[in-house]
Structures are given as C-alpha cells and as structure tokens.
Scaffold this active site. Structure first.
Site, PDB file in Angstrom:
ATOM      1  N   LYS A  90       0.801  -1.229   0.000  1.00  0.00           N
ATOM      2  CA  LYS A  90       0.000   0.000   0.000  1.00  0.00           C
ATOM      3  C   LYS A  90       0.836   1.284   0.000  1.00  0.00           C
ATOM      4  O   LYS A  90       0.511   2.239  -0.686  1.00  0.00           O
ATOM      5  CB  LYS A  90      -0.952   0.016   1.195  1.00  0.00           C
ATOM      6  CG  LYS A  90      -2.067  -1.030   1.105  1.00  0.00           C
ATOM      7  CD  LYS A  90      -3.038  -0.817   2.240  1.00  0.00           C
ATOM      8  CE  LYS A  90      -4.066  -1.897   2.326  1.00  0.00           C
ATOM      9  NZ  LYS A  90      -5.114  -1.580   3.322  1.00  0.00           N
ATOM     10  N   ASP A 126      -9.834   3.070   2.281  1.00  0.00           N
ATOM     11  CA  ASP A 126      -9.917   2.590   3.670  1.00  0.00           C
ATOM     12  C   ASP A 126     -10.610   3.603   4.584  1.00  0.00           C
ATOM     13  O   ASP A 126     -11.336   3.234   5.506  1.00  0.00           O
ATOM     14  CB  ASP A 126      -8.519   2.280   4.225  1.00  0.00           C
ATOM     15  CG  ASP A 126      -7.950   0.988   3.661  1.00  0.00           C
ATOM     16  OD1 ASP A 126      -8.744   0.093   3.309  1.00  0.00           O
ATOM     17  OD2 ASP A 126      -6.719   0.866   3.562  1.00  0.00           O
TER      18      ASP A 126
END
Ligand code: ATR
Length: 276
Positions: A69, A105
């Site tokens: 990520k 997220d």
C-alpha cells in the site's frame, strides 16, 4: 478478436488469505457482469512491473494489500487526495495506460460506522495504534469532524501521524488512556492485537462511558476480545468486517460501473470465507 470482459484483482504477498476475491466475485455474479477478480501473489520487488503488465493487459484496476500500500504511492501516475491523506494506495484504476491511485480505507471505516448509526460528527475518538491502518482511520474521523487522542506503544509513530494529518490529533502516552477514555464517544483498535493467533489488546474498560461506541478493525475473529469486553459492559460495538466490505465499494464501482450493495447476504458469504 477482442474480449470485452472486464478484469480486476488484488495484489499482495501473501495473498491467498485475502477475502477480496470472494467479495468482488459475489458482486460480479449478483450483477451478472462479464468480468473477473483474481488474486495475484507478488513480491514488493515485482510490484512496479506487475502493475504495468496488468495495465497493458487492459485490466480495469486492482486492489493492493500488504505489503504494497505505501510503496504504490510512488509507483502510480496520479495520486488522488484520499491516497495522499492516507499515505497509502489501496485501489488503482487503470485507464488509457495510466495508473490512478486512491485510498478507500478511510471511506470504508467511516461508512461502516455510518451504516450502524455509530458516527457522531463532533465526537471524541480514542484511537489505539499508529500503523498504516491508524492513519486512514484518523484521516477518516477528522474529515467527519472528530477530535482524536492517539495512543501507541511506540509514541514516535503516533507523533508522525499527528504531524502528517496536520491538526485535530493529540498524542498521549499509553498510561494516559484510562483518563482519555473517560471523555471518548468512540474507541477504536487499529493494532493487530486481538487477531486470531495474537494476544488481545490488553486495556481496561473501567473508565469507558456507557454511551461510547467501541470498534475494531480486526475482523478475524469477528468478535475480538475487546469487542466482547465492551459488549459485556453493555456498550455498543461495531466489528471490523464492515470496513472491509465498504472499502471495496468504490473500487468495484470504478472498474465495473455499478455501485454494489452491502447486504446481509454478502456479509454472510464473506463470513463463511473467514471460517473456511
Ligand atoms: P498496519 O500498517 O497494518 O496498521 P503495522 O504498521 O504493523 O500495521 O502496525 C501495527 C500496530 O499494532 C502498531 O501500532 C503497533 O505498535 P508499534 O507501532 O509500537 O509497533 C501495534 N502493535 C503490534 N503489536 C503490539 C503489541 N504487542 N503491543 C502494543 N501494540 C502493538
């Protein structure tokens, strides 16, 4: 002959435990979309090449999971404001040979709370942990008007998040959490503690107000020791699986053109994957 099949996937190392294929393939079947969502086990050194290969193969995009990520921030052509704020990319849209990096997220965390009527603009959150997940959680909460007290075993990591997000976060030492808990309206565990095979997050809930919501980003088990303890005191709890489901929504919509529903049936289907 060209196929009009749309393709997406998840890139990680390891990737076999990812629930994303189960989740996205459920939606592909539900909406009768001619598409696939596949797992790709890729080491960090091969991330750049893999992303360009998939892009050249006309993939609509991919999700990224551990350990990619943060690294992906530097590899994509465009970084959107969510990815900048979260300091990480978990969703890539591939279009006209370009990689556009986003982060869903934050959306996943706050939408899950919203769906449970557990989001309270102007609330006070006590957040445990200061990894990548904590930064996304804090960014999402700040955007919803929360003030945050951040507590982590390694204080310098919490300081770094507070600095990166610029205002709205107070860092406290671990010993101070009982006092901070007293004025919290939301308590969040973003550490990996409580996950199957790990020790629980050892915190006392003695000072937890009765109205405070407790949530965990760990979803395996669904009811972590922290959530069990809060539930036993009569507090409202929100488990972490909803964050996984909601963070998947914007990617699916960008790749396949439909905003997919989060339903009880979907949740049960994904929970069955946790147990298998
Ligand atoms: P992620 O990016 O997925 O959030 P991470 O960067 O490994 O994962 O962060 C894990 C978090 O769990 C960190 O806040 C870590 O605390 P440190 O920053 O002090 O390492 C926390 N954590 C992990 N094991 C812990 C333990 N035994 N006690 C307290 N905190 C722990």
């Amino acid at each position: 002959m060209t196929s009009n099949k749309k393709r997406a996937g998840v890139v990680g190392w390891p990737v076999e435990h990812s629930l994303s294929p189960r989740l996205h393939n459920y939606w592909l079947r539900q909406y009768r979309i001619h598409g696939t969502y596949e797992p790709f086990a890729v080491k960090l050194e091969q991330l750049k090449e893999t992303l360009h290969t998939l892009c050249a193969q006309d993939f609509a995009g991919v999700n990224l999971t551990l350990p990619h990520k943060e690294a992906a921030l530097k590899l994509v052509d465009i970084v959107d404001k969510h990815a900048k704020r979260a300091g990480a990319v978990n969703t890539i849209v591939m279009q006209e040979g370009k990689l556009k990096g986003s982060n869903t997220d934050m959306y996943g965390f706050t939408e899950n709370l919203r769906s449970q009527q557990a989001l309270e603009p102007g609330g006070h959150a006590l957040v445990f942990g200061a990894g990548g997940a904590a930064r996304a959680v804090c960014a999402g909460l700040l955007d919803e008007g929360y003030s945050i007290v951040l507590v982590n075993r390694t204080r310098t990591r919490a300081d770094a998040i507070a600095q990166a997000l610029g205002g709205g976060i107070t860092v406290a030492d671990w010993e101070e959490y009982p006092k901070e808990m007293q004025r919290s309206t939301l308590v969040v565990n973003t550490t990996s503690l409580g996950m199957t095979g790990q020790e629980p997050l050892h915190i006392s809930l003695e000072t937890l107000p009765a109205h405070t919501v407790v949530t965990d980003i760990v979803y395996n088990p669904l009811r972590t020791p922290l959530l069990e303890a809060a539930y036993a005191r009569g507090n409202r709890t929100v488990d972490g699986l909803g964050m996984l489901l909601y963070q998947a929504q914007p990617g699916f919509e960008a790749w396949f053109g439909i905003k997919p529903e989060i339903t009880r049936a979907l949740r049960e289907h994904v929970v069955a994957g946790l147990m298998s």
